[in-house]
Structure formats: structure tokens, C-alpha cells
Write an enzyme that holds these catalytic residues in place. Structure first.
Site, PDB file in Angstrom:
ATOM      1  N   ASP A 227       0.834  -1.224   0.000  1.00 29.88           N
ATOM      2  CA  ASP A 227       0.000   0.000   0.000  1.00 29.88           C
ATOM      3  C   ASP A 227       0.858   1.259   0.000  1.00 29.88           C
ATOM      4  O   ASP A 227       0.601   2.198  -0.745  1.00 29.88           O
ATOM      5  CB  ASP A 227      -1.029  -0.011   1.147  1.00 29.88           C
ATOM      6  CG  ASP A 227      -0.457  -0.129   2.545  1.00 29.88           C
ATOM      7  OD1 ASP A 227       0.748  -0.435   2.693  1.00 29.88           O
ATOM      8  OD2 ASP A 227      -1.225   0.084   3.516  1.00 29.88           O
TER       9      ASP A 227
ATOM     10  N   GLY B 155      -3.400  -6.291  18.282  1.00 30.05           N
ATOM     11  CA  GLY B 155      -2.065  -6.876  18.106  1.00 30.05           C
ATOM     12  C   GLY B 155      -2.086  -8.162  17.300  1.00 30.05           C
ATOM     13  O   GLY B 155      -1.139  -8.942  17.334  1.00 30.05           O
ATOM     14  N   ALA B 156      -3.173  -8.401  16.544  1.00 29.75           N
ATOM     15  CA  ALA B 156      -3.302  -9.650  15.790  1.00 29.75           C
ATOM     16  C   ALA B 156      -3.069  -9.446  14.303  1.00 29.75           C
ATOM     17  O   ALA B 156      -3.124 -10.395  13.529  1.00 29.75           O
ATOM     18  CB  ALA B 156      -4.689 -10.248  16.031  1.00 29.75           C
ATOM     19  N   GLY B 157      -2.854  -8.197  13.887  1.00 29.61           N
ATOM     20  CA  GLY B 157      -2.718  -7.922  12.455  1.00 29.61           C
ATOM     21  C   GLY B 157      -4.069  -7.901  11.757  1.00 29.61           C
ATOM     22  O   GLY B 157      -4.159  -8.128  10.557  1.00 29.61           O
TER      23      GLY B 157
ATOM     24  N   SER C 219      -7.325  -3.715  14.354  1.00 27.23           N
ATOM     25  CA  SER C 219      -8.158  -3.180  15.445  1.00 27.23           C
ATOM     26  C   SER C 219      -8.007  -1.660  15.519  1.00 27.23           C
ATOM     27  O   SER C 219      -8.968  -0.954  15.835  1.00 27.23           O
ATOM     28  CB  SER C 219      -7.782  -3.824  16.779  1.00 27.23           C
ATOM     29  OG  SER C 219      -6.431  -3.579  17.075  1.00 27.23           O
ATOM     30  N   SER C 220      -6.822  -1.142  15.205  1.00 22.58           N
ATOM     31  CA  SER C 220      -6.623   0.319  15.271  1.00 22.58           C
ATOM     32  C   SER C 220      -7.495   1.018  14.242  1.00 22.58           C
ATOM     33  O   SER C 220      -8.175   2.001  14.555  1.00 22.58           O
ATOM     34  CB  SER C 220      -5.168   0.702  14.994  1.00 22.58           C
ATOM     35  OG  SER C 220      -4.315  -0.020  15.814  1.00 22.58           O
TER      36      SER C 220
ATOM     37  N   GLU D  75      -3.264   8.279  12.466  1.00 22.88           N
ATOM     38  CA  GLU D  75      -2.298   7.271  12.941  1.00 22.88           C
ATOM     39  C   GLU D  75      -0.864   7.697  12.585  1.00 22.88           C
ATOM     40  O   GLU D  75       0.056   7.564  13.382  1.00 22.88           O
ATOM     41  CB  GLU D  75      -2.633   5.898  12.350  1.00 22.88           C
ATOM     42  CG  GLU D  75      -1.875   4.789  13.028  1.00 22.88           C
ATOM     43  CD  GLU D  75      -2.494   3.405  12.864  1.00 22.88           C
ATOM     44  OE1 GLU D  75      -3.721   3.297  12.638  1.00 22.88           O
ATOM     45  OE2 GLU D  75      -1.737   2.432  12.984  1.00 22.88           O
TER      46      GLU D  75
ATOM     47  N   ASP E 234      -5.548  -0.612   5.785  1.00 22.33           N
ATOM     48  CA  ASP E 234      -6.454  -1.003   6.872  1.00 22.33           C
ATOM     49  C   ASP E 234      -7.668  -0.081   6.940  1.00 22.33           C
ATOM     50  O   ASP E 234      -8.806  -0.535   7.099  1.00 22.33           O
ATOM     51  CB  ASP E 234      -5.724  -0.943   8.223  1.00 22.33           C
ATOM     52  CG  ASP E 234      -4.456  -1.757   8.216  1.00 22.33           C
ATOM     53  OD1 ASP E 234      -4.293  -2.591   7.302  1.00 22.33           O
ATOM     54  OD2 ASP E 234      -3.611  -1.560   9.111  1.00 22.33           O
TER      55      ASP E 234
ATOM     56  N   TYR F  96       8.447  -1.954  10.976  1.00 21.95           N
ATOM     57  CA  TYR F  96       7.505  -1.578   9.912  1.00 21.95           C
ATOM     58  C   TYR F  96       7.961  -0.272   9.245  1.00 21.95           C
ATOM     59  O   TYR F  96       8.056  -0.187   8.016  1.00 21.95           O
ATOM     60  CB  TYR F  96       6.100  -1.413  10.506  1.00 21.95           C
ATOM     61  CG  TYR F  96       5.079  -1.000   9.485  1.00 21.95           C
ATOM     62  CD1 TYR F  96       4.370  -1.945   8.756  1.00 21.95           C
ATOM     63  CD2 TYR F  96       4.839   0.351   9.216  1.00 21.95           C
ATOM     64  CE1 TYR F  96       3.447  -1.570   7.795  1.00 21.95           C
ATOM     65  CE2 TYR F  96       3.920   0.741   8.260  1.00 21.95           C
ATOM     66  CZ  TYR F  96       3.234  -0.220   7.554  1.00 21.95           C
ATOM     67  OH  TYR F  96       2.328   0.154   6.598  1.00 21.95           O
TER      68      TYR F  96
HETATM   69  C1  GLA Z   1      -0.213  -2.749   8.478  1.00 21.06           C
HETATM   70  C2  GLA Z   1      -0.370  -1.318   7.963  1.00 21.06           C
HETATM   71  C3  GLA Z   1      -0.930  -1.304   6.525  1.00 21.06           C
HETATM   72  C4  GLA Z   1      -0.160  -2.240   5.611  1.00 21.06           C
HETATM   73  C5  GLA Z   1       0.016  -3.613   6.269  1.00 21.06           C
HETATM   74  C6  GLA Z   1       0.904  -4.534   5.456  1.00 21.06           C
HETATM   75  O1  GLA Z   1      -1.455  -3.352   8.649  1.00 21.06           O
HETATM   76  O2  GLA Z   1      -1.213  -0.581   8.807  1.00 21.06           O
HETATM   77  O3  GLA Z   1      -0.937   0.019   6.024  1.00 21.06           O
HETATM   78  O4  GLA Z   1       1.059  -1.682   5.222  1.00 21.06           O
HETATM   79  O5  GLA Z   1       0.563  -3.517   7.576  1.00 21.06           O
HETATM   80  O6  GLA Z   1       0.294  -4.800   4.256  1.00 21.06           O
END
Ligand code: GLA
Length: 351
Positions: A31, A111-113, A116-117, A149, A161, A210
Site C-alpha cells: 500500500d 495486536g493480531a494484524g 483493530s486500530s 495514525e 487497513d 515496519y
Molecule cells: C499494516 C499497515 C498497513 C499495511 C500492512 C501490510 O497493517 O497498517 O498500512 O502496510 O501492515 O500490508
């Protein structure tokens, strides 16, 4: 929800809104390189209720915590920043943001990917805009959420997200073009049955690593004289001399191609083809982008051994969840997976 509001603040709420978490089916770490993503909203949601008040205050049912915050002031360095940040962006853009008391309840694990944020940010914005009667498009809401964010919480996340949470529709994949910020809904045929499994370890040290990955991909684009890696092809990458930078860029370029191929696979109901793309994506995230962990790799292996057609880490990586494409009829898939990974837990059956 208004019961929680009544219990905490002793009166009824005036506006309510919700927003879902998301699973990233394929297309991670693309992204912020203006590339393509393919998320899908989850039936797990964050609910916000609020009412005008004398100061800004938020209560979280899950955190069992009540905090004061101020979108007109600096970040507080705690979870309320994810509420204050998006509202601060509304303030900057000239919207009315009166002080409110808020309650938050969420079934999206943090924290699960699974974003949630973003779910909290989007639900907060929707509730505030509903209170003040101001109309804003889903895509603009997503941008306020992301900017909050980035600017307030110090996480240089892309738009995946927030777009998925604001624009997604249930049982439909969302093809996002992160250059034009346009989304296209791609309905899933019934044989596309996904399971999400948490590896038992939260995302670890994710934010620093990240931001570093994001910086490296931007640097690779600069080296190639491109606006973003979206504009690179495999041949162009040969000009990159640094091995690590080359591998990071190779992930982004190959992942963009996989997302477009995955959309074709959905449209032609090619479940096996989609699964193979998920497997390639995981390998690329693990070997080239280096955002997997031994626990995630083991879980992906077990998911495949137990009969999944494809499996990959989902989201940023560094812990959290995998997503697996599982034949709908395979009832012994989950028992087999958990037998080899006792700490794993199923986030939700039948997404
Ligand atoms: C997190 C970030 C997103 C994206 C993903 C990886 O979720 O918030 O913007 O970069 O990682 O695809």
C-alpha cells in the site's frame, strides 16, 4: 452499547457507529508503495457510542480503562491517541469537533494484524460525524483515520487497513489501488472459504521494523528514479546494487502482480490458483521482505499439511495471524492444525 455508556457515564449516548477489522487476503506491504491490496472486512467490529460533554473522555470495555484526551493538544502516548489522532485530523480540516464522552467495545483482537486500530479510528470518526451531522465519504474517512495514525501515533502505516474498514463489504474482497485510492468490490464465490488463525504471539516490535521496511522501499524507488515501486518491473530492479534493498523491492513488485492475478483467480473461481498465489506471497514476505517469524512459518506449514490450498501471514507480520484457504468440507482441518500448534487459536470460523 448504550448500556455500557449508561453504566460508565450515567446517561444515554447520543450517537453510535461501528467499523470492522479486516483480513488481508493477499497484497501486504504494497500500500505504501502505491500498489495493490486485496483485503476483506471481518465480521468482527468495533462499536463507539458518544455524547456531548465538558471534556474529551473515552472508556474502553476491553481495556477496562477510562482516559481523558484532547484532539486539540499533543498525543498522550497511550491508546487514546488512536481516538484523538483521527479527531485531530477533523479539526485540522476545519470540521466541528465538540468535546464528548465515549465508550468503545470491540471484538477485533488487538495486536493480531487484523486492524483493530483502523476499526477504532473509523468508528470514532463515523460516530463524531454522525453526532455533528457532517457528511463525509468513506474514502475521506479512511484518509482522516490514516493521517491520525501517521501524525499522532507515529506509525507510518499505509491506507490499506483504513480503506478496508471504511469501504469493505461482507464476503467481498476489495481490490484497492493505493495510487488512485479507488476500491473495487470482488464478490467471493462460495468455494472461497478462509480461516484465520492467530499464532499465539502478538505482533512483536512491529512498529519500528515496519517504519524501516517502508523507508527502504521508498529509498529503492528513489534509486530507480521512480515516484514509487508501483512503477517498477522485475527488469528495472536489476539496477539495485544493495541485496537487502533488492529483495525488499522484489517483494513489492511481485506482490502487486500476485494481487492482480488473485483477482482473476476469484473471477474465474480458480481456488487452487488463488491458493498457490497465497503460498508464493508468504514465501516472498518471509524470504525477501523478512516480516515472518518461525511461529508464523510453522503455522503456515501446518495449515498446508492439514489440507489448506494456500496459507500466508496476514497484515504487517512479525506475529499475529495467518489466513488459510481451506476446502469447505474439511472438518478435521482445524484439529490437525492445533495439534501441531497448541498455542494457536482460531480467530473466526467461516470468514
Ligand atoms: C499494516 C499497515 C498497513 C499495511 C500492512 C501490510 O497493517 O497498517 O498500512 O502496510 O501492515 O500490508
Amino acid at each position: 452499547m448504550s448500556d455500557a455508556f449508561m453504566r460508565v457515564f450515567g446517561r444515554g449516548s447520543v450517537a453510535r457507529a461501528s467499523a470492522p477489522g479486516r483480513v488481508s487476503l493477499i497484497g501486504d506491504h504494497t500500500d505504501y508503495a502505491e500498489g495493490f491490496c486485496l483485503p476483506m472486512p471481518l465480521p468482527l467490529e468495533t462499536h463507539v457510542a458518544l455524547a456531548p460533554a465538558d471534556c474529551f473522555r473515552v472508556h474502553s470495555e476491553e481495556m477496562e480503562d477510562t482516559l481523558d484526551f484532547d484532539p486539540f493538544g499533543p498525543p498522550r502516548g497511550n491508546w487514546s491517541d488512536y481516538v484523538a489522532g483521527p479527531l485531530a485530523e477533523l479539526v485540522k480540516a476545519g470540521f466541528t469537533v465538540p468535546p464528548v464522552e465515549m465508550t468503545v467495545r470491540s471484538s477485533v483482537p488487538s495486536g493480531a494484524g487484523l486492524s483493530s486500530s483502523a476499526a477504532l479510528e473509523v468508528a470514532t470518526l463515523r460516530a463524531m460525524l454522525s453526532l455533528t451531522g457532517q457528511a463525509v465519504s468513506d474514502s475521506r474517512i479512511a484518509h482522516f483515520a490514516q493521517a491520525g495514525e501517521n501524525n499522532y501515533c507515529g506509525v507510518q502505516c499505509g491506507i490499506l487497513d483504513q480503506m478496508a474498514s471504511a469501504m469493505g463489504r461482507s464476503r467481498q474482497a476489495l481490490l484497492l489501488d493505493c495510487r488512485t485510492n479507488k476500491g473495487q468490490l470482488v464478490p467471493l464465490p462460495p468455494e472461497f472459504h478462509f480461516e484465520i488463525v492467530h499464532c499465539g504471539k502478538p505482533r512483536h516490535l512491529a512498529d519500528g521494523a515496519y517504519n524501516e521496511r517502508r523507508a527502504t522501499t521508498a529509498e529503492a524507488a528513489r534509486h530507480l528514479g521512480l515516484r514509487a515501486l508501483r512503477d517498477a518491473d522485475m527488469a528495472a530492479l536489476e539496477a539495485l546494487r544493495d541485496d537487502e534493498m533488492l529483495r525488499r523491492a522484489r517483494h513489492v513488485v511481485s506482490e502487486n502482480a500476485r494481487v492482480l492475478a488473485a483477482v482473476d483467480a476469484i473471477r474465474t473461481a480458480d481456488v487452487a490458483g488463488f491458493g498457490a498465489l497465497m503460498n508464493e506471497s508468504h514465501r516472498s514476505l518471509a524470504l525477501d521482505f523478512e516480516v515472518s517469524t518461525p511461529t508464523l512459518d510453522r503455522l503456515v506449514e501446518s495449515a498446508l499439511d492439514a489440507g489448506a490450498l494456500g496459507a500466508r501471514l496476514t497484515g504487517a507480520g512479525f506475529g499475529g495471524c495467518i489466513v488459510a484457504l481451506v476446502p469447505a468440507e474439511s472438518s478435521d482441518w482445524w484439529p490437525q492444525v492445533v495439534a501441531g500448534n497448541p498455542c494457536a487459536w482460531l480467530v473466526r470460523n467461516e470468514v
